[in-house]
Design a protein around this motif. Structure first.
Motif, PDB file in Angstrom:
ATOM      1  N   ASP A   1       0.852  -1.192   0.000  1.00  0.00           N
ATOM      2  CA  ASP A   1       0.000   0.000   0.000  1.00  0.00           C
ATOM      3  C   ASP A   1       0.891   1.247   0.000  1.00  0.00           C
ATOM      4  O   ASP A   1       1.215   1.807   1.048  1.00  0.00           O
TER       5      ASP A   1
ATOM      6  N   SER B   1       2.521   4.658  -2.874  1.00  0.00           N
ATOM      7  CA  SER B   1       2.278   5.372  -4.139  1.00  0.00           C
ATOM      8  C   SER B   1       3.586   5.981  -4.630  1.00  0.00           C
ATOM      9  O   SER B   1       4.477   6.300  -3.833  1.00  0.00           O
TER      10      SER B   1
ATOM     11  N   MET C   1      13.600  -0.905  10.688  1.00  0.00           N
ATOM     12  CA  MET C   1      14.170   0.432  10.946  1.00  0.00           C
ATOM     13  C   MET C   1      13.131   1.361  11.566  1.00  0.00           C
ATOM     14  O   MET C   1      11.976   1.363  11.162  1.00  0.00           O
TER      15      MET C   1
ATOM     16  N   PHE D   1      26.516   7.382   6.689  1.00  0.00           N
ATOM     17  CA  PHE D   1      25.847   7.088   7.953  1.00  0.00           C
ATOM     18  C   PHE D   1      25.121   5.757   7.818  1.00  0.00           C
ATOM     19  O   PHE D   1      24.565   5.476   6.749  1.00  0.00           O
TER      20      PHE D   1
ATOM     21  N   ARG E   1       5.864  -1.696   4.005  1.00  0.00           N
ATOM     22  CA  ARG E   1       6.014  -0.520   3.137  1.00  0.00           C
ATOM     23  C   ARG E   1       6.960   0.527   3.718  1.00  0.00           C
ATOM     24  O   ARG E   1       7.473   1.378   3.012  1.00  0.00           O
TER      25      ARG E   1
ATOM     26  N   TRP F   1       4.130   9.267  -2.861  1.00  0.00           N
ATOM     27  CA  TRP F   1       4.679   9.217  -1.504  1.00  0.00           C
ATOM     28  C   TRP F   1       6.176   8.922  -1.564  1.00  0.00           C
ATOM     29  O   TRP F   1       6.984   9.617  -0.929  1.00  0.00           O
TER      30      TRP F   1
ATOM     31  N   ARG G   1       8.794  11.761  -0.324  1.00  0.00           N
ATOM     32  CA  ARG G   1       9.388  11.507   0.988  1.00  0.00           C
ATOM     33  C   ARG G   1      10.835  11.025   0.908  1.00  0.00           C
ATOM     34  O   ARG G   1      11.584  11.140   1.888  1.00  0.00           O
TER      35      ARG G   1
ATOM     36  N   CYS H   1      25.880   0.943   6.203  1.00  0.00           N
ATOM     37  CA  CYS H   1      26.002   1.932   5.109  1.00  0.00           C
ATOM     38  C   CYS H   1      27.309   2.729   5.195  1.00  0.00           C
ATOM     39  O   CYS H   1      27.672   3.420   4.250  1.00  0.00           O
TER      40      CYS H   1
ATOM     41  N   THR I   1      16.194   7.361  12.827  1.00  0.00           N
ATOM     42  CA  THR I   1      17.380   7.145  11.986  1.00  0.00           C
ATOM     43  C   THR I   1      17.670   8.402  11.175  1.00  0.00           C
ATOM     44  O   THR I   1      18.821   8.835  11.045  1.00  0.00           O
ATOM     45  N   PHE I   2      16.628   8.982  10.655  1.00  0.00           N
ATOM     46  CA  PHE I   2      16.750  10.210   9.854  1.00  0.00           C
ATOM     47  C   PHE I   2      17.475  11.302  10.650  1.00  0.00           C
ATOM     48  O   PHE I   2      18.464  11.880  10.184  1.00  0.00           O
TER      49      PHE I   2
ATOM     50  N   HIS J   1      26.012   9.621   1.501  1.00  0.00           N
ATOM     51  CA  HIS J   1      25.278   8.349   1.466  1.00  0.00           C
ATOM     52  C   HIS J   1      23.901   8.610   0.858  1.00  0.00           C
ATOM     53  O   HIS J   1      23.213   9.561   1.229  1.00  0.00           O
TER      54      HIS J   1
ATOM     55  N   ARG K   1      15.869  14.042   1.302  1.00  0.00           N
ATOM     56  CA  ARG K   1      15.638  15.032   2.367  1.00  0.00           C
ATOM     57  C   ARG K   1      16.791  15.034   3.376  1.00  0.00           C
ATOM     58  O   ARG K   1      17.123  16.071   3.939  1.00  0.00           O
TER      59      ARG K   1
ATOM     60  N   ASN L   1      18.636   3.192  -1.708  1.00  0.00           N
ATOM     61  CA  ASN L   1      19.710   3.037  -0.733  1.00  0.00           C
ATOM     62  C   ASN L   1      20.389   1.684  -0.953  1.00  0.00           C
ATOM     63  O   ASN L   1      19.768   0.646  -0.751  1.00  0.00           O
TER      64      ASN L   1
ATOM     65  N   GLY M   1      12.454   4.723  11.105  1.00  0.00           N
ATOM     66  CA  GLY M   1      12.855   5.687  10.076  1.00  0.00           C
ATOM     67  C   GLY M   1      13.079   7.085  10.606  1.00  0.00           C
ATOM     68  O   GLY M   1      14.086   7.728  10.289  1.00  0.00           O
ATOM     69  N   LYS M   2      12.166   7.569  11.428  1.00  0.00           N
ATOM     70  CA  LYS M   2      12.246   8.967  11.884  1.00  0.00           C
ATOM     71  C   LYS M   2      13.502   9.222  12.718  1.00  0.00           C
ATOM     72  O   LYS M   2      14.215  10.202  12.517  1.00  0.00           O
TER      73      LYS M   2
ATOM     74  N   LEU N   1      18.162   0.429  13.655  1.00  0.00           N
ATOM     75  CA  LEU N   1      18.243  -0.153  12.307  1.00  0.00           C
ATOM     76  C   LEU N   1      19.002  -1.469  12.421  1.00  0.00           C
ATOM     77  O   LEU N   1      20.187  -1.468  12.752  1.00  0.00           O
TER      78      LEU N   1
HETATM   79  O1  UT7 Z   1      20.944   3.811   5.257  1.00  0.00           O
HETATM   80  C1  UT7 Z   1      20.846   4.016   6.646  1.00  0.00           C
HETATM   81  C2  UT7 Z   1      20.190   5.245   6.868  1.00  0.00           C
HETATM   82  N1  UT7 Z   1      18.799   5.182   6.527  1.00  0.00           N
HETATM   83  C3  UT7 Z   1      18.160   6.289   6.560  1.00  0.00           C
HETATM   84  O2  UT7 Z   1      18.796   7.264   6.789  1.00  0.00           O
HETATM   85  C4  UT7 Z   1      16.660   6.316   6.376  1.00  0.00           C
HETATM   86  C5  UT7 Z   1      16.104   7.384   7.299  1.00  0.00           C
HETATM   87  N2  UT7 Z   1      14.669   7.546   7.306  1.00  0.00           N
HETATM   88  C6  UT7 Z   1      13.958   7.974   6.236  1.00  0.00           C
HETATM   89  O3  UT7 Z   1      14.469   8.144   5.166  1.00  0.00           O
HETATM   90  C7  UT7 Z   1      12.516   8.316   6.463  1.00  0.00           C
HETATM   91  O4  UT7 Z   1      12.242   8.335   7.835  1.00  0.00           O
HETATM   92  C8  UT7 Z   1      11.534   7.364   5.748  1.00  0.00           C
HETATM   93  C9  UT7 Z   1      11.594   7.584   4.257  1.00  0.00           C
HETATM   94  C10 UT7 Z   1      11.877   5.925   6.090  1.00  0.00           C
HETATM   95  C11 UT7 Z   1      10.114   7.649   6.222  1.00  0.00           C
HETATM   96  O5  UT7 Z   1       9.795   9.008   6.016  1.00  0.00           O
HETATM   97  P1  UT7 Z   1       9.074   9.824   7.171  1.00  0.00           P
HETATM   98  O6  UT7 Z   1       8.796  11.152   6.647  1.00  0.00           O
HETATM   99  O7  UT7 Z   1       9.956   9.730   8.387  1.00  0.00           O
HETATM  100  O8  UT7 Z   1       7.726   9.035   7.330  1.00  0.00           O
HETATM  101  P2  UT7 Z   1       7.122   8.343   8.621  1.00  0.00           P
HETATM  102  O9  UT7 Z   1       7.867   7.111   8.949  1.00  0.00           O
HETATM  103  O10 UT7 Z   1       6.944   9.363   9.699  1.00  0.00           O
HETATM  104  O11 UT7 Z   1       5.694   7.968   8.081  1.00  0.00           O
HETATM  105  C12 UT7 Z   1       4.763   8.969   7.722  1.00  0.00           C
HETATM  106  C13 UT7 Z   1       3.510   8.273   7.227  1.00  0.00           C
HETATM  107  C14 UT7 Z   1       3.019   7.144   8.150  1.00  0.00           C
HETATM  108  O12 UT7 Z   1       1.612   7.151   8.146  1.00  0.00           O
HETATM  109  P3  UT7 Z   1       0.788   7.796   9.378  1.00  0.00           P
HETATM  110  O13 UT7 Z   1       1.226   6.993  10.560  1.00  0.00           O
HETATM  111  O14 UT7 Z   1       1.211   9.219   9.452  1.00  0.00           O
HETATM  112  O15 UT7 Z   1      -0.615   7.573   8.963  1.00  0.00           O
HETATM  113  C15 UT7 Z   1       3.527   5.903   7.469  1.00  0.00           C
HETATM  114  O16 UT7 Z   1       2.724   4.788   7.761  1.00  0.00           O
HETATM  115  O17 UT7 Z   1       3.789   7.645   5.954  1.00  0.00           O
HETATM  116  C16 UT7 Z   1       3.399   6.286   6.012  1.00  0.00           C
HETATM  117  N3  UT7 Z   1       4.273   5.518   5.161  1.00  0.00           N
HETATM  118  C17 UT7 Z   1       4.019   5.281   3.870  1.00  0.00           C
HETATM  119  N4  UT7 Z   1       3.000   5.651   3.086  1.00  0.00           N
HETATM  120  C18 UT7 Z   1       3.021   5.267   1.811  1.00  0.00           C
HETATM  121  C19 UT7 Z   1       5.461   4.935   5.480  1.00  0.00           C
HETATM  122  N5  UT7 Z   1       5.967   4.324   4.394  1.00  0.00           N
HETATM  123  C20 UT7 Z   1       5.074   4.514   3.389  1.00  0.00           C
HETATM  124  C21 UT7 Z   1       5.055   4.141   2.036  1.00  0.00           C
HETATM  125  N6  UT7 Z   1       4.016   4.531   1.285  1.00  0.00           N
HETATM  126  N7  UT7 Z   1       6.034   3.413   1.482  1.00  0.00           N
END
Ligand code: UT7
Length: 345
Positions: free
Chosen positions: A47, A49, A235, A332, A171, A52, A56, A132, A240-241, A272, A277, A302, A237-238, A210
């Motif tokens: 699920d 898009s 992971m 990182f 996802r 997204w 993101r 990484c 880690t970011f 990396h 973002r 990645n 994600g937040k 992670l």
């Molecule tokens: O290589 C090692 C280092 N790795 C990184 O540095 C990765 C670091 N993290 C990230 O890049 C970001 O945190 C992500 C891309 C993983 C996620 O982005 P985000 O802006 O932090 O999104 P989030 O996890 O806060 O999720 C926001 C919303 C959530 O929905 P609700 O709870 O607000 O309703 C998620 O369920 O987005 C939803 N979501 C998705 N929606 C559609 C999460 N993944 C997806 C997806 N498609 N693939």
């Protein structure tokens, strides 16, 4: 979070000429599998898009290795290209360092499998696990072996088949990762430019952010561990970011400080490639210009230890790195780990 031990500033010229020896990147190579998985393909799996994923993360597509293609195959292909560009034969290679979190198997080391595939019969070989950040850790180790006169030719490879540990039902993670490999050949060449400084850091207190919990001594493979999805990457994600932005900025600044350089003097910053973002936040905090930053994450996602190795090769092939240019690599990853390397091309 600190960026590792802060050392006294290094004058790039004196470091460069340290005992008349320099460690140069004399060849780069990369390989990515042919098969492309687009965001639209992923829309049919989970699920999510295209909108997204693109907004993101900046990722549009990633490469997927064939079922019979392993990390050692990707690494060997990248290594052969790097050796060709360096004009180095496999017989000349003294040491192979392979950074990966997706080895062909827990042991023997994937570096040994690469050694056999490329015919580097004389080489010692080992794997390095710093997620990484692994390629920069490997670069620093290779650098030290060259500078200490221990070895003449070192091959540093970052190679991953991350799609083998991705949970295609999650996802939050499955849209982020891809497969690929990058490699460099390190040598001392009289009068050539080279690595000016590197830094590395780690924070095991945040290991849970992670990880892949299964498959080691804590959770060996059992029917229960498989049913609990412990053999997939997971992971936060937040968190880690946030840690990624802080650590990458600190590591980059540490290298600049040690070489008395300002960010405006850097021709190309290769971060990396996890999320556009993160890259943008790091760029803004370093006060670098967009045109200084090399990005290819839109095409590969990645690729963990392979990420900056592939990007370095592509930046070189695109003519973005000219002799004398200053290049800053910054990484990182899980561990947590981080690092940076400042190179005069
Ligand atoms: O290589 C090692 C280092 N790795 C990184 O540095 C990765 C670091 N993290 C990230 O890049 C970001 O945190 C992500 C891309 C993983 C996620 O982005 P985000 O802006 O932090 O999104 P989030 O996890 O806060 O999720 C926001 C919303 C959530 O929905 P609700 O709870 O607000 O309703 C998620 O369920 O987005 C939803 N979501 C998705 N929606 C559609 C999460 N993944 C997806 C997806 N498609 N693939």
């Amino acid at each position: 979070m600190n960026s590792g031990k802060t050392s006294a500033p290094i004058n790039p010229r004196t470091r460069h000429g340290f005992q008349g020896r320099t460690c140069s990147i004399v060849g780069t190579g990369s390989y990515v599998p042919e098969k492309i998985l687009t965001n639209s393909d992923l829309e049919r799996l989970v699920d999510t898009s295209n909108d997204w994923i693109t907004t993101r993360t900046g990722i549009r597509e990633r490469r997927i290795a064939e079922p019979g293609q392993f990390t050692s195959d990707l690494g060997a292909k990248a290594a052969i290209k790097a050796m060709e560009k360096a004009g180095v034969t496999s017989e000349q290679v003294d040491l192979i360092i392979l950074a990966t979190i997706t080895p062909d198997m827990p042991f023997p080391a994937t570096a040994c499998l690469v050694q056999q595939k490329i015919g580097a019969r004389r080489a010692a070989a080992f794997d390095l696990e710093a997620a990484c950040s692994g390629f920069i850790y490997g670069l620093e180790i290779g650098h030290q072996f060259i500078m200490s006169h221990t070895y003449e030719t070192v091959l540093v490879i970052g190679a991953e088949k991350l799609t083998s540990i991705v949970n295609w039902k999650d996802r939050n993670t499955c849209v982020l990762f891809g497969d690929g490999a990058g490699a460099v050949v390190l040598q001392h060449r009289h009068g050539a430019n080279g690595i000016l400084t590197t830094c590395m850091g780690a924070d095991g207190g945040k290991a849970d952010l992670l990880s892949m919990p299964g498959g080691g001594s804590r959770h060996p493979a059992t029917p229960e561990s498989v049913a609990a999805d412990l053999h997939y990457l997971r992971m936060d994600g937040k968190e880690t970011f946030k840690n990624a932005v802080n650590a990458m900025c600190l590591a980059a600044k540490e290298c600049l400080y040690r070489c008395h350089l300002d960010v405006s003097q850097i021709k190309c910053i290769i971060p990396h490639q996890a999320n556009h973002r993160i890259v943008e936040a790091v760029r803004e905090r370093l006060e670098a210009k967009p045109e200084q930053v090399f990005i290819n994450l839109d095409r590969y996602g990645n690729t963990s230890a392979a990420s900056v190795a592939i990007a370095l090769n592509e930046a070189a092939e695109a003519g973005r790195l000219q002799p004398g240019d200053l290049v800053l690599l910054v990484v990182f990853g899980a561990g947590l780990t981080w690092g940076a390397a400042l190179i005069q091309w």
